[in-house]
Design an enzyme around this catalytic site. Structure first.
Site, PDB file in Angstrom:
ATOM      1  N   TYR A  59       0.858  -1.192   0.000  1.00 46.61           N
ATOM      2  CA  TYR A  59       0.000   0.000   0.000  1.00 46.61           C
ATOM      3  C   TYR A  59       0.885   1.230   0.000  1.00 46.61           C
ATOM      4  O   TYR A  59       1.901   1.278   0.696  1.00 46.61           O
ATOM      5  CB  TYR A  59      -0.884  -0.008   1.247  1.00 46.61           C
ATOM      6  CG  TYR A  59      -1.722   1.247   1.412  1.00 46.61           C
ATOM      7  CD1 TYR A  59      -2.815   1.498   0.574  1.00 46.61           C
ATOM      8  CD2 TYR A  59      -1.426   2.181   2.406  1.00 46.61           C
ATOM      9  CE1 TYR A  59      -3.586   2.642   0.735  1.00 46.61           C
ATOM     10  CE2 TYR A  59      -2.197   3.325   2.568  1.00 46.61           C
ATOM     11  CZ  TYR A  59      -3.279   3.553   1.726  1.00 46.61           C
ATOM     12  OH  TYR A  59      -4.032   4.687   1.895  1.00 46.61           O
TER      13      TYR A  59
ATOM     14  N   ASP B  23       9.236   2.667  -0.279  1.00 47.61           N
ATOM     15  CA  ASP B  23       8.218   3.384   0.478  1.00 47.61           C
ATOM     16  C   ASP B  23       8.389   2.978   1.945  1.00 47.61           C
ATOM     17  O   ASP B  23       7.988   1.900   2.354  1.00 47.61           O
ATOM     18  CB  ASP B  23       6.819   3.042  -0.036  1.00 47.61           C
ATOM     19  CG  ASP B  23       5.736   3.802   0.726  1.00 47.61           C
ATOM     20  OD1 ASP B  23       6.073   4.497   1.708  1.00 47.61           O
ATOM     21  OD2 ASP B  23       4.557   3.684   0.344  1.00 47.61           O
TER      22      ASP B  23
ATOM     23  N   LYS C 277       4.440   9.213   8.847  1.00 45.93           N
ATOM     24  CA  LYS C 277       4.106   8.712  10.178  1.00 45.93           C
ATOM     25  C   LYS C 277       5.091   9.155  11.275  1.00 45.93           C
ATOM     26  O   LYS C 277       4.928  10.221  11.838  1.00 45.93           O
ATOM     27  CB  LYS C 277       3.924   7.195  10.118  1.00 45.93           C
ATOM     28  CG  LYS C 277       2.745   6.876   9.158  1.00 45.93           C
ATOM     29  CD  LYS C 277       2.267   5.476   9.078  1.00 45.93           C
ATOM     30  CE  LYS C 277       1.014   5.429   8.217  1.00 45.93           C
ATOM     31  NZ  LYS C 277       1.040   4.573   7.049  1.00 45.93           N
TER      32      LYS C 277
HETATM   33  C1  LIG Z   1       0.388   5.049   5.654  1.00 47.96           C
HETATM   34  C2  LIG Z   1       1.155   4.769   4.427  1.00 47.96           C
HETATM   35  C3  LIG Z   1       1.122   5.634   3.314  1.00 47.96           C
HETATM   36  C4  LIG Z   1       0.226   6.836   3.247  1.00 47.96           C
HETATM   37  O1  LIG Z   1       0.499   7.758   4.237  1.00 47.96           O
HETATM   38  P1  LIG Z   1      -0.660   8.783   4.698  1.00 47.96           P
HETATM   39  O2  LIG Z   1       0.026   9.701   5.655  1.00 47.96           O
HETATM   40  O3  LIG Z   1      -1.756   7.946   5.299  1.00 47.96           O
HETATM   41  O4  LIG Z   1      -1.111   9.481   3.450  1.00 47.96           O
HETATM   42  C5  LIG Z   1       1.954   5.374   2.244  1.00 47.96           C
HETATM   43  N1  LIG Z   1       2.754   4.301   2.245  1.00 47.96           N
HETATM   44  C6  LIG Z   1       2.807   3.436   3.270  1.00 47.96           C
HETATM   45  C7  LIG Z   1       3.756   2.290   3.227  1.00 47.96           C
HETATM   46  C8  LIG Z   1       1.993   3.635   4.390  1.00 47.96           C
HETATM   47  O5  LIG Z   1       2.030   2.748   5.391  1.00 47.96           O
END
Ligand SMILES: *Cc1c(COP(=O)(O)O)cnc(C)c1O
Length: 323
Positions: A62, A157, A185
């Site tokens: 994701y 990511d 995060k």
């Molecule tokens: C949470 C997440 C996102 C998106 O981040 P948001 O701050 O919710 O937009 C993208 N990539 C990964 C791996 C994530 O866990």
């Protein structure tokens, strides 16, 4: 009075310095306001840098709600994505190829067929949004090698894994240098934030130095920057990560031993302080198809029982937890 004026502040430099001084995998960093925005900007940068358009993503990873990544694998031989959300048009979805994780052959075929069109491969090096589907280090190294040979960028990511499995995230954990890394995060210390970084050459393509546009009114706002600085200073304390790791190991081991003694079809998968409850007898779960949807009914029961005893887990069996 106000908290943010859409102008740069010294706090951005302070947080950036804290990160760059302690992370060997990026030379420059740009702050945005969410992980989604970080990924969206990283993809634009990869396309602007390479002059190519297609992105490869993996089923089970994701990357936020970026339009072009809200796609599922196409059926049959077509590896081009099909939209997985209303509002995402097929013309956007077809710029993305969706491949299974842990399948070298699929990557080799896609690259040999579309080498001239593929700008980047994006992966959660520690896939943690669809269960915890840990990949072998060798597979990540394979992705690094094949992208390098074919003029394709590799994007890690690390919105979850960054500053989580260690200050240098999964790149440091596995010792693999990707081309672009996205964060989020943790670096906001609970406030909305995202960031992306790379070496100086790649980052020089972003405006105002380069021709890849990216900007944001609330990007690098001082509240999030201060929260991030406070958070990362704690992360940099001596033994912070080894203590976190030990705590999580103890937590997982206690429960795993208990499940084993009782012959329960249950185990915790774990890396660093990330853990995932899985109702399976499989030793490894490496692709999203390894997860049996049937097993989620057990999770629902456990979730309800735990909630009744005052313990609130993430509400889906596909969610991981963190210490
Ligand atoms: C949470 C997440 C996102 C998106 O981040 P948001 O701050 O919710 O937009 C993208 N990539 C990964 C791996 C994530 O866990």
């Amino acid at each position: 009075m106000g908290t943010t004026f859409g102008a740069p502040t010294r706090k951005e430099n302070e947080l950036a310095e804290l990160i760059l001084k302690n992370n060997r995998f990026i030379e420059k960093i740009r702050f945005v306001s969410s992980g989604t925005e970080a990924v969206m900007s990283a993809l634009r940068l990869a396309r602007g840098f390479t002059g190519k358009s297609v992105i490869i993503k993996f089923d089970g990873c994701y990357h936020g709600h970026v339009d072009s990544l809200l796609v599922n694998a196409g059926s049959g031989l077509s590896t081009f994505g099909i939209s997985s959300s209303a509002g995402v048009t097929e013309s956007v979805a077809k710029d993305t190829m969706v491949l299974p994780l842990n399948d070298r052959r699929a990557v080799e075929i896609a690259i040999s067929d579309y080498r001239e069109d593929i700008a980047a491969i994006i992966i959660e090096p520690i896939p943690a949004n669809n269960g915890l589907i840990l990949q072998d280090k060798e597979y990540l190294e394979f992705l690094r090698d094949i992208t390098k040979k074919n003029n394709i960028l590799l994007i890690f990511d690390e919105v979850i894994s960054g500053f989580r499995v260690g200050f240098e995230g999964a790149a440091g954990y596995y010792g693999i240098q990707p081309d672009i890394i996205t964060y989020g995060k943790i670096i906001g210390g609970g406030m909305p934030v995202g960031a992306y970084g790379a070496n100086k050459e790649i980052m020089s393509h972003i405006s105002p130095d380069g021709n890849v546009y990216q900007a944001g009114t609330l990007s690098g706002n001082p509240v999030a920057m201060n929260a991030g600085i406070a958070q990362l200073k704690i992360c940099l304390q001596k033994d912070f990560y080894s203590n976190l790791n030990n705590k999580t190991e103890k937590f997982a081991k206690t429960i795993n031993d208990f499940a084993k003694e009782n012959n329960y079809l249950f185990k915790i998968f774990r890396i660093g302080s990330i853990f995932w409850f899985a109702f399976t007898d499989k030793e490894f779960v490496k692709t999203s198809s390894d997860i049996e949807s049937e097993s989620m009914k057990y999770f629902r029961e456990m979730h309800k029982d735990l909630l009744e005893s005052g313990i609130y887990l993430g509400p889906s069996g596909y969610e991981v937890g963190f210490i």
